[in-house]
Design a protein around this motif. Structure first.
Motif, PDB file in Angstrom:
ATOM      1  N   ARG A   1      43.326  35.864  41.508  1.00 19.54           N
ATOM      2  CA  ARG A   1      42.647  34.955  39.890  1.00 19.54           C
ATOM      3  C   ARG A   1      41.641  35.586  39.517  1.00 19.54           C
ATOM      4  O   ARG A   1      40.853  35.498  38.952  1.00 19.54           O
ATOM      5  CB  ARG A   1      43.369  34.116  39.635  1.00 19.54           C
ATOM      6  CG  ARG A   1      44.247  33.334  39.417  1.00 19.54           C
ATOM      7  CD  ARG A   1      44.679  31.775  39.076  1.00 19.54           C
ATOM      8  NE  ARG A   1      44.672  31.281  39.803  1.00 19.54           N
ATOM      9  CZ  ARG A   1      45.025  30.183  40.789  1.00 19.54           C
ATOM     10  NH1 ARG A   1      46.397  30.541  40.748  1.00 19.54           N
ATOM     11  NH2 ARG A   1      44.657  30.149  42.161  1.00 19.54           N
ATOM     12  N   PHE A   2      41.042  36.164  40.554  1.00 20.15           N
ATOM     13  CA  PHE A   2      39.226  36.231  41.047  1.00 20.15           C
ATOM     14  C   PHE A   2      39.525  37.134  40.586  1.00 20.15           C
ATOM     15  O   PHE A   2      38.402  37.900  39.740  1.00 20.15           O
ATOM     16  CB  PHE A   2      38.845  35.982  42.537  1.00 20.15           C
ATOM     17  CG  PHE A   2      37.130  35.959  42.670  1.00 20.15           C
ATOM     18  CD1 PHE A   2      36.236  35.466  41.846  1.00 20.15           C
ATOM     19  CD2 PHE A   2      37.287  37.103  43.654  1.00 20.15           C
ATOM     20  CE1 PHE A   2      35.215  35.535  42.387  1.00 20.15           C
ATOM     21  CE2 PHE A   2      35.922  37.478  43.627  1.00 20.15           C
ATOM     22  CZ  PHE A   2      34.457  36.862  42.814  1.00 20.15           C
ATOM     23  N   THR A   3      39.677  38.321  41.409  1.00 23.14           N
ATOM     24  CA  THR A   3      40.066  39.225  41.018  1.00 23.14           C
ATOM     25  C   THR A   3      40.108  39.843  39.310  1.00 23.14           C
ATOM     26  O   THR A   3      39.909  41.432  39.118  1.00 23.14           O
ATOM     27  CB  THR A   3      40.767  40.377  42.101  1.00 23.14           C
ATOM     28  OG1 THR A   3      41.668  40.007  41.785  1.00 23.14           O
ATOM     29  CG2 THR A   3      39.813  40.206  43.760  1.00 23.14           C
ATOM     30  N   ASP A   4      41.121  39.044  38.557  1.00 21.41           N
ATOM     31  CA  ASP A   4      41.720  39.359  37.584  1.00 21.41           C
ATOM     32  C   ASP A   4      40.158  38.862  36.381  1.00 21.41           C
ATOM     33  O   ASP A   4      40.040  39.846  35.293  1.00 21.41           O
ATOM     34  CB  ASP A   4      42.765  38.388  36.743  1.00 21.41           C
ATOM     35  CG  ASP A   4      43.823  39.141  38.042  1.00 21.41           C
ATOM     36  OD1 ASP A   4      44.600  39.787  38.475  1.00 21.41           O
ATOM     37  OD2 ASP A   4      44.720  37.829  37.916  1.00 21.41           O
ATOM     38  N   SER A   5      39.093  38.554  36.811  1.00 20.94           N
ATOM     39  CA  SER A   5      37.959  38.155  36.081  1.00 20.94           C
ATOM     40  C   SER A   5      36.972  39.507  36.297  1.00 20.94           C
ATOM     41  O   SER A   5      35.524  39.425  35.365  1.00 20.94           O
ATOM     42  CB  SER A   5      37.241  36.612  36.529  1.00 20.94           C
ATOM     43  OG  SER A   5      36.691  36.916  37.632  1.00 20.94           O
ATOM     44  N   THR A   6      37.325  40.178  37.088  1.00 23.86           N
ATOM     45  CA  THR A   6      36.653  41.462  37.287  1.00 23.86           C
ATOM     46  C   THR A   6      36.990  42.366  36.319  1.00 23.86           C
ATOM     47  O   THR A   6      38.216  42.571  36.226  1.00 23.86           O
ATOM     48  CB  THR A   6      35.822  42.120  38.779  1.00 23.86           C
ATOM     49  OG1 THR A   6      37.425  42.244  38.948  1.00 23.86           O
ATOM     50  CG2 THR A   6      35.907  40.829  39.433  1.00 23.86           C
ATOM     51  N   GLU A   7      36.350  43.426  36.111  1.00 21.77           N
ATOM     52  CA  GLU A   7      36.263  44.992  35.352  1.00 21.77           C
ATOM     53  C   GLU A   7      36.566  45.702  36.397  1.00 21.77           C
ATOM     54  O   GLU A   7      37.719  47.032  35.924  1.00 21.77           O
ATOM     55  CB  GLU A   7      34.759  45.554  34.876  1.00 21.77           C
ATOM     56  CG  GLU A   7      34.974  44.269  33.772  1.00 21.77           C
ATOM     57  CD  GLU A   7      33.468  45.153  33.099  1.00 21.77           C
ATOM     58  OE1 GLU A   7      32.994  46.475  33.131  1.00 21.77           O
ATOM     59  OE2 GLU A   7      32.604  44.324  32.540  1.00 21.77           O
ATOM     60  N   ALA A   8      36.524  46.099  37.296  1.00 26.32           N
ATOM     61  CA  ALA A   8      37.192  46.836  38.011  1.00 26.32           C
ATOM     62  C   ALA A   8      38.640  46.550  38.157  1.00 26.32           C
ATOM     63  O   ALA A   8      39.066  45.347  38.478  1.00 26.32           O
ATOM     64  CB  ALA A   8      36.493  46.751  39.577  1.00 26.32           C
TER      65      ALA A   8
ATOM     66  N   VAL B   1      45.082  43.797  46.060  1.00 27.81           N
ATOM     67  CA  VAL B   1      45.354  42.612  46.745  1.00 27.81           C
ATOM     68  C   VAL B   1      46.778  42.243  45.961  1.00 27.81           C
ATOM     69  O   VAL B   1      47.622  42.201  46.983  1.00 27.81           O
ATOM     70  CB  VAL B   1      44.975  41.612  45.256  1.00 27.81           C
ATOM     71  CG1 VAL B   1      45.357  39.236  45.539  1.00 27.81           C
ATOM     72  CG2 VAL B   1      43.282  41.161  45.713  1.00 27.81           C
ATOM     73  N   GLU B   2      47.361  43.321  44.984  1.00 23.24           N
ATOM     74  CA  GLU B   2      49.344  44.008  45.238  1.00 23.24           C
ATOM     75  C   GLU B   2      49.342  44.011  46.586  1.00 23.24           C
ATOM     76  O   GLU B   2      50.592  43.978  47.049  1.00 23.24           O
ATOM     77  CB  GLU B   2      49.348  44.627  44.024  1.00 23.24           C
ATOM     78  CG  GLU B   2      49.111  43.545  43.092  1.00 23.24           C
ATOM     79  CD  GLU B   2      49.082  44.691  41.351  1.00 23.24           C
ATOM     80  OE1 GLU B   2      49.522  45.567  41.737  1.00 23.24           O
ATOM     81  OE2 GLU B   2      48.899  44.139  40.630  1.00 23.24           O
ATOM     82  N   LEU B   3      48.225  45.267  46.763  1.00 25.18           N
ATOM     83  CA  LEU B   3      49.243  45.956  48.296  1.00 25.18           C
ATOM     84  C   LEU B   3      48.774  45.040  49.115  1.00 25.18           C
ATOM     85  O   LEU B   3      50.101  45.139  49.902  1.00 25.18           O
ATOM     86  CB  LEU B   3      48.417  46.845  48.391  1.00 25.18           C
ATOM     87  CG  LEU B   3      48.974  48.171  47.711  1.00 25.18           C
ATOM     88  CD1 LEU B   3      47.500  49.341  47.478  1.00 25.18           C
ATOM     89  CD2 LEU B   3      50.097  48.839  47.105  1.00 25.18           C
ATOM     90  N   LEU B   4      48.689  44.049  49.047  1.00 30.54           N
ATOM     91  CA  LEU B   4      48.309  43.476  51.006  1.00 30.54           C
ATOM     92  C   LEU B   4      49.091  42.097  50.531  1.00 30.54           C
ATOM     93  O   LEU B   4      49.406  41.536  51.975  1.00 30.54           O
ATOM     94  CB  LEU B   4      47.012  42.038  50.895  1.00 30.54           C
ATOM     95  CG  LEU B   4      45.651  42.772  51.145  1.00 30.54           C
ATOM     96  CD1 LEU B   4      44.309  42.471  51.237  1.00 30.54           C
ATOM     97  CD2 LEU B   4      45.979  43.978  52.485  1.00 30.54           C
ATOM     98  N   HIS B   5      49.654  41.668  49.653  1.00 27.26           N
ATOM     99  CA  HIS B   5      51.246  40.745  49.885  1.00 27.26           C
ATOM    100  C   HIS B   5      51.756  41.589  50.819  1.00 27.26           C
ATOM    101  O   HIS B   5      52.048  40.431  52.363  1.00 27.26           O
ATOM    102  CB  HIS B   5      51.642  40.888  48.566  1.00 27.26           C
ATOM    103  CG  HIS B   5      50.936  40.112  47.207  1.00 27.26           C
ATOM    104  ND1 HIS B   5      50.867  38.476  47.419  1.00 27.26           N
ATOM    105  CD2 HIS B   5      50.926  40.315  47.046  1.00 27.26           C
ATOM    106  CE1 HIS B   5      50.618  37.665  46.792  1.00 27.26           C
ATOM    107  NE2 HIS B   5      50.226  39.323  46.294  1.00 27.26           N
ATOM    108  N   THR B   6      52.389  42.022  51.379  1.00 22.18           N
ATOM    109  CA  THR B   6      53.736  42.941  51.646  1.00 22.18           C
ATOM    110  C   THR B   6      53.010  42.739  53.571  1.00 22.18           C
ATOM    111  O   THR B   6      53.779  42.296  54.923  1.00 22.18           O
ATOM    112  CB  THR B   6      54.281  43.462  51.718  1.00 22.18           C
ATOM    113  OG1 THR B   6      54.821  43.769  50.158  1.00 22.18           O
ATOM    114  CG2 THR B   6      55.862  44.800  52.778  1.00 22.18           C
ATOM    115  N   PRO B   7      51.982  43.472  53.986  1.00 24.12           N
ATOM    116  CA  PRO B   7      51.356  43.741  55.272  1.00 24.12           C
ATOM    117  C   PRO B   7      50.921  42.458  55.898  1.00 24.12           C
ATOM    118  O   PRO B   7      51.673  42.027  57.037  1.00 24.12           O
ATOM    119  CB  PRO B   7      50.470  44.487  55.017  1.00 24.12           C
ATOM    120  CG  PRO B   7      50.447  45.075  53.460  1.00 24.12           C
ATOM    121  CD  PRO B   7      51.252  44.279  52.771  1.00 24.12           C
TER     122      PRO B   7
END
Length: 375
Positions: A48-55, A62-68
């Motif tokens: 939710r925090f990263t969704d507020s940024t333009e990048a 964050v999506e890639l970090l879930h599994t590992p």
């Protein structure tokens, strides 16, 4: 009351420690619950925090970090649980390297995916990294893949206590042998690297080779470059040849605009001003010729059969050259016919000064047979 709870907890812990399998199972369960909480709540909060940024790259991270992250915590729980149980050393010598191998594989896949995303993001904006752009992106992706896999394989083998010295020495000897046996392939490989780095042409450019081939660049590989000609024929050229030949890039420069030239002759005695006006009108009426820069007409030279003119105009893509030249030439011919402007063709006058006497006289025969044959 608080002291009673502490005493009760100590009692249950002492009971658990008396049963190693139960203790190990509780350790695995605890780590699994911790992994689920971190994956479900903590990473979701970060998302939710990263969704507020333009990048966008932080969202993908964050999506890639879930599994590992989830499976790494579970594997750490298995490592701790294995240490609690009294297992023979021969078994732990297999289990612990297996755990480390799984961890390395998880994070190797993560690094490969994240590196690919990061390189593509950088390639979209080459303001700071001029050497990394969409044309050189495959090269850097392959190099990053080789480096990550090489480091990962090294540590995986080291976790199994495999000595890499002999392997590296053997790889060096094999590399020398392969270099001699595949020198042409290596020449193409290095030329492909230089072509990607130097970028004399890119995909979808129209190029003309020194040997006369002209076509659209459809693929730039490490071994060869492929062109698609206007006859829909694919030509594959080794990169070693492309790196050592003259290449004319018709799509090079600040834009893909291309200037076409239509050449036409008019007969001597024609009105030069009228011809120039007619040709300019034809070029301006052609919808596929750019209005800026505007088309121009040049009186080039006095030809052997007529006055040589050239119509020059800019078009959007080099691929349209043949079709637009056909339209312009057709319009010029119709306009000249309508106005009576003559397009000359090669003429030769032959003057015969005299004929040899032998060719005019025929030998006479006694029986007159020659005269009869002539009749």
């Amino acid at each position: 009351m608080q002291q009673q709870w502490i005493e009760t907890l100590k009692h249950y812990l002492s009971v658990v420690t008396d049963y190693p399998l139960l203790h190990a199972s509780l350790m695995v369960l605890s780590f699994w619950i911790a992994a689920w909480i971190i994956n479900k709540f903590f990473l979701a909060w970060v998302k939710r925090f990263t969704d507020s940024t333009e990048a966008k790259i932080d969202d993908r991270l964050v999506e890639l970090l879930h599994t590992p992250v989830f499976y790494s915590i579970v594997i750490v729980g298995l490592i701790v649980a294995t240490g609690v149980i009294d297992i023979p050393e021969s078994v732990t010598n297999i289990l612990f390297p297996a755990y480390y191998t799984l961890l390395l594989m998880l994070w190797t896949v993560f690094l490969i995916r994240f590196t690919r995303i990061g390189l593509r993001q950088i390639a979209k904006n080459d303001r700071y990294f001029h050497i990394l752009h969409p044309q050189t992106l495959p090269l850097f992706e392959n190099l990053a893949l080789l480096v990550i896999l090489g480091v990962s394989i090294y540590y995986i083998l080291s976790s199994w206590h495999i000595d890499m010295t002999a392997w590296l020495a053997s790889a060096g000897i094999i590399g020398i042998a392969v270099g001699f046996a595949a020198k042409d392939t290596l020449a193409n490989l290095f030329s492909g690297v230089f072509i990607m780095a130097d970028a004399p042409y890119k995909i979808h450019d129209y190029v003309v080779l020194e040997t006369g081939e002209r076509g659209e660049v459809t693929n730039i590989g490490l071994r060869s470059t492929r062109l698609l000609t206007r006859d829909n024929i694919e030509v594959t050229i080794p990169n070693s040849v492309m790196g050592n030949t003259k290449v004319i890039n018709e799509s090079g420069g600040p834009s893909t605009n291309y200037r076409i030239r239509a050449q036409v002759s008019v007969a001597y005695g024609s009105d030069v001003d009228q011809v120039r006006e007619v040709l300019t009108e034809v070029a301006q009426d052609e919808p596929e010729i750019n209005t800026f820069p505007e088309p121009i007409v040049r009186f080039r030279t006095f030809g052997p059969s007529g006055l040589e003119f050239e119509v020059m105009g800019w078009i959007e893509e080099p691929a349209f050259r043949g079709r637009i030249l056909d339209q312009i030439n057709t319009a010029i011919y119709k306009k000249f016919n309508e106005l009576g402007i003559e397009i000359p063709y090669s003429k030769h006058d032959v003057y015969i000064k005299s004929f040899p006497n032998a060719a005019l006289q025929r030998p006479e025969t006694d029986d007159g047979q020659q005269a009869a044959d002539d009749r």
